[in-house]
Design a protein around this motif. Sequence first.
Motif, short mmCIF file in Angstrom:
data_model
loop_
_atom_site.label_atom_id
_atom_site.label_comp_id
_atom_site.label_asym_id
_atom_site.label_seq_id
_atom_site.Cartn_x
_atom_site.Cartn_y
_atom_site.Cartn_z
N VAL A 98 0.82 -1.21 0.00
CA VAL A 98 0.00 0.00 0.00
C VAL A 98 0.85 1.27 0.00
CG1 VAL A 98 -1.71 1.33 1.29
CG2 VAL A 98 -1.93 -1.15 1.14
N VAL A 99 1.82 1.33 0.91
CA VAL A 99 2.62 2.56 1.05
C VAL A 99 3.38 2.87 -0.24
CG1 VAL A 99 4.50 3.68 2.31
CG2 VAL A 99 2.83 2.28 3.53
N THR A 100 4.02 1.87 -0.80
CA THR A 100 4.81 2.08 -2.02
C THR A 100 3.93 2.49 -3.19
OG1 THR A 100 6.45 0.46 -1.28
CG2 THR A 100 6.42 1.00 -3.63
N ILE A 101 2.76 1.89 -3.31
CA ILE A 101 1.85 2.25 -4.40
C ILE A 101 1.44 3.72 -4.29
CG2 ILE A 101 -0.47 1.88 -5.32
CD1 ILE A 101 -0.09 -1.11 -4.59
N LEU A 102 1.09 4.15 -3.08
CA LEU A 102 0.69 5.55 -2.90
C LEU A 102 1.87 6.49 -3.15
CD1 LEU A 102 -1.58 5.32 0.28
CD2 LEU A 102 -2.27 5.35 -2.12
N GLN A 103 3.05 6.10 -2.69
CA GLN A 103 4.22 6.95 -2.91
C GLN A 103 4.54 7.08 -4.40
OE1 GLN A 103 7.11 4.95 -0.43
NE2 GLN A 103 6.69 6.26 1.34
N THR A 104 4.35 6.00 -5.15
CA THR A 104 4.60 6.05 -6.59
C THR A 104 3.66 7.05 -7.26
OG1 THR A 104 5.34 3.75 -6.61
CG2 THR A 104 4.65 4.69 -8.72
N TRP A 105 2.40 7.06 -6.84
CA TRP A 105 1.46 8.04 -7.39
C TRP A 105 1.87 9.47 -7.02
CZ3 TRP A 105 -1.76 7.62 -11.18
CH2 TRP A 105 -2.35 6.40 -11.49
N LEU A 106 2.28 9.68 -5.79
CA LEU A 106 2.66 11.04 -5.38
C LEU A 106 3.89 11.52 -6.14
CD1 LEU A 106 2.07 13.45 -3.62
CD2 LEU A 106 3.48 12.43 -1.82
N ILE A 107 4.85 10.63 -6.36
CA ILE A 107 6.02 11.01 -7.15
C ILE A 107 5.60 11.44 -8.55
CG2 ILE A 107 8.11 10.09 -8.27
CD1 ILE A 107 8.46 8.30 -5.77
N ASP A 108 4.68 10.68 -9.14
CA ASP A 108 4.17 11.02 -10.47
C ASP A 108 3.51 12.39 -10.47
OD1 ASP A 108 3.18 10.37 -13.24
OD2 ASP A 108 1.24 10.47 -12.22
N TRP A 109 2.70 12.65 -9.47
CA TRP A 109 2.01 13.94 -9.41
C TRP A 109 3.01 15.08 -9.22
CZ3 TRP A 109 -3.09 13.30 -6.08
CH2 TRP A 109 -3.87 12.29 -6.67
N HIS A 110 3.99 14.88 -8.34
CA HIS A 110 5.00 15.92 -8.12
C HIS A 110 5.79 16.19 -9.40
CE1 HIS A 110 5.68 16.72 -3.59
NE2 HIS A 110 4.42 16.43 -3.79
N GLN B 156 3.96 3.21 8.74
CA GLN B 156 2.70 3.85 9.12
C GLN B 156 2.80 5.36 9.01
OE1 GLN B 156 -0.51 2.52 10.26
NE2 GLN B 156 -0.98 4.64 9.75
N GLN B 157 3.89 5.92 9.48
CA GLN B 157 4.08 7.37 9.40
C GLN B 157 4.19 7.82 7.94
OE1 GLN B 157 7.54 7.26 11.98
NE2 GLN B 157 6.46 8.41 13.57
N GLN B 158 4.90 7.03 7.13
CA GLN B 158 5.00 7.36 5.71
C GLN B 158 3.64 7.28 5.03
OE1 GLN B 158 8.18 5.36 3.56
NE2 GLN B 158 9.46 5.29 5.39
N LEU B 159 2.85 6.28 5.41
CA LEU B 159 1.50 6.14 4.86
C LEU B 159 0.67 7.38 5.17
CD1 LEU B 159 -1.66 5.22 5.69
CD2 LEU B 159 -0.74 4.40 3.52
N ASP B 160 0.70 7.82 6.41
CA ASP B 160 -0.07 9.00 6.80
C ASP B 160 0.42 10.25 6.07
OD1 ASP B 160 -1.53 7.42 8.51
OD2 ASP B 160 -0.38 7.95 10.30
N GLN B 161 1.75 10.35 5.88
CA GLN B 161 2.30 11.51 5.16
C GLN B 161 1.85 11.53 3.71
OE1 GLN B 161 6.53 11.02 5.71
NE2 GLN B 161 6.34 11.11 7.94
N VAL B 162 1.96 10.39 3.03
CA VAL B 162 1.64 10.37 1.61
C VAL B 162 0.14 10.54 1.39
CG1 VAL B 162 1.42 7.84 1.35
CG2 VAL B 162 2.15 9.22 -0.58
#
Length: 205
Positions: free
Chosen positions: A83-95, A110-116
């Motif tokens: 889950v965390v990596t998938i969300l981070q990949t999307w955020l990188i794309d958006w940035h 968990q902290q990274q999940l909440d941040q992303v």
Amino acid sequence: MSACTVCLRDLYENELGHQACRPCADRADRDLSALAGTDGLYARLADSLHPGSGSSGPAVSGSREAPLPLRLDPLSLAARGGVVTILQTWLIDWHDLLGYRHPRWDGDLQQQLDQVVGRLRVLLPWAAEAHGAFDEFAREIASLVRQCQTATGGEKPPRRIGVSCHCGRTLKVTLDTAGVKCPDCSAQYGHSEALRLPLAERWAA
């Protein structure tokens, strides 16, 4: 663009040119919100890792082989690459599309999940309007939510609140708490005693 790329319904006049209608954007926001936080779906995956937990019921096997020590579905979702990596990949794309700096990840998963999740929700209005793959994003987030719900049994555990031990330590209890022992001063509280303790500062606020 005259139709929502997610639900394919016609867009309202004030949504023309957007990738998604308001209900689909709101649904994506709710899905993101459901994943985050100490009571969120991602946090609940940790309670579903052992055989017999989550939606699969008791661990019963007709084979002579010992069951795996951890359930693979929640483990794959909770681990890096899930889950965390998938969300981070999307955020990188958006940035990248917005010309922003590469996002930074701090703390545990968990902290990274909440941040992303927090950052994706901030940028969600832009994505629903202008990101060409918003339909893919919305469907993937909805799929992650369904997978987490399945892995965790679909039922939300009792909400934990923080109460203050007489020594000042914050203890986590629920309405179902049978009792709790303070790890700092070893004070032990029964069910009614634990529920009568004052709320910890964070929860009282």
